[in-house]
Design an enzyme around this catalytic site. Structure first.
Site, PDB file in Angstrom:
ATOM      1  N   ASP A  47       0.865  -1.164   0.000  1.00 53.13           N
ATOM      2  CA  ASP A  47       0.000   0.000   0.000  1.00 53.13           C
ATOM      3  C   ASP A  47       0.910   1.225   0.000  1.00 53.13           C
ATOM      4  OD1 ASP A  47      -2.318   1.652   0.367  1.00 53.13           O
ATOM      5  OD2 ASP A  47      -1.846   1.747   2.504  1.00 53.13           O
ATOM      6  N   ASP A  49      -0.143   5.044   1.040  1.00 49.39           N
ATOM      7  CA  ASP A  49      -0.371   5.953   2.164  1.00 49.39           C
ATOM      8  C   ASP A  49      -0.320   5.211   3.492  1.00 49.39           C
ATOM      9  OD1 ASP A  49      -0.932   8.508   0.779  1.00 49.39           O
ATOM     10  OD2 ASP A  49      -2.595   7.389  -0.078  1.00 49.39           O
ATOM     11  N   GLU A  56      -0.936   9.570   6.149  1.00 48.28           N
ATOM     12  CA  GLU A  56      -2.226   9.479   6.827  1.00 48.28           C
ATOM     13  C   GLU A  56      -2.348  10.492   7.963  1.00 48.28           C
ATOM     14  OE1 GLU A  56      -4.363   8.094   5.312  1.00 48.28           O
ATOM     15  OE2 GLU A  56      -3.926   6.062   4.652  1.00 48.28           O
ATOM     16  N   ASP A 205      -1.790  -0.856   6.149  1.00 45.66           N
ATOM     17  CA  ASP A 205      -1.878  -0.188   7.449  1.00 45.66           C
ATOM     18  C   ASP A 205      -3.314   0.165   7.825  1.00 45.66           C
ATOM     19  OD1 ASP A 205      -1.847   3.337   7.121  1.00 45.66           O
ATOM     20  OD2 ASP A 205      -2.115   1.921   5.470  1.00 45.66           O
TER      21      ASP A 205
END
Length: 253
Positions: A47, A49, A56, A205
């Site tokens: 991923d 971000d 984030e 995340d």
């Protein structure tokens, strides 16, 4: 919200998935260990971000401000639970449904502020560059699959010095009809990379991203060193960790 809208139908990938069903999240076969799934992968899907770039925290700060201005005050924890890992389009649609009105004027007004904030404060997640390098040196393929659009992914990776490590192996919400928490994006990335889902690991995340990877039949390494609490990432087919310095060891077993 992020700096741009965070959506070509994905193929289902070429591998059979864990236990022959991409929705099943049984642990992979092989010797179990206390630190990882005890198996080797052919592809690691990152991923962007919150995994590659520490965006984030920046986005949520402005998300809270935007929502307050719109008349739907949420805490940072509520923003994380509802929106982190989803596309900007999905976030906007949910806000408009809740408020019962169009928010295009306010949304557009905030877009420039996200760009400015990222341009001045965005940094790579601590330890991620070394982790990527170690995984590549071990012979595993890598790519990015993010709910952001491709322009945003490229800009943020370039800003943080990570773009050259991935080249054009970037997959975005633009590539599929349904993004996270649906499995389409991860399955599309695996298919293009020529790797079956059961030979893929995903580094995520967010709870929505973890759900997407599980639904794709891929093992998940859930990074709990960001904004999402570890409890929201735990579950079947998942190794939760809090320090990117541990990632390569966990992936390589």
């Amino acid at each position: 919200m992020g700096s741009e809208p965070r959506c070509a139908t994905a193929s289902r990938g070429r591998g059979p998935g864990l236990s022959g069903d991409p929705r099943v999240t049984d642990p992979p076969t092989g010797p179990a260990t206390s630190t990882g799934p005890g198996r080797r992968f052919d592809l690691v899907i990152f991923d962007c971000d919150g995994v590659l770039v520490d965006s984030e925290r920046l986005s949520i700060r402005l998300d809270v401000e935007l929502l307050e201005q719109l008349g739907w005050p949420l805490t940072e924890a509520e923003v994380v639970e509802r929106f982190v890992g989803r596309t900007d389009a999905a976030m906007r649609a949910e806000i408009e449904e809740h408020l019962g009105r169009d928010i295009s004027v306010e949304w557009a007004a905030f877009a420039g502020r996200y760009l400015e904030l990222f341009a001045t404060e965005l940094e790579p997640v601590a330890g991620i560059a070394a982790a990527i390098d170690a995984i590549k040196e071990a012979g595993l393929a890598i790519c990015v699959a993010s709910s952001g659009d491709r322009a945003k992914i490229r800009r943020n990776l370039a800003k943080t010095g990570l773009l050259d490590r991935f080249g054009e192996r970037l997959f975005s919400a633009d590539d599929v009809s349904q993004s996270k928490p649906e499995p389409d994006l991860f399955l599309h990335a695996a298919d293009v990379m020529g790797v079956g889902p059961d030979r893929c690991a995903v580094v995520e995340d967010s709870a929505h991203g973890v759900a997407a990877a599980r639904a794709a039949g891929m093992w998940v390494f859930g990074y709990a060193g960001g904004v999402t609490p570890a409890a929201a990432l735990r579950g079947p087919g998942t190794t939760v960790f809090a320090d990117m310095a541990e990632l390569a060891r966990l992936v390589l077993g």
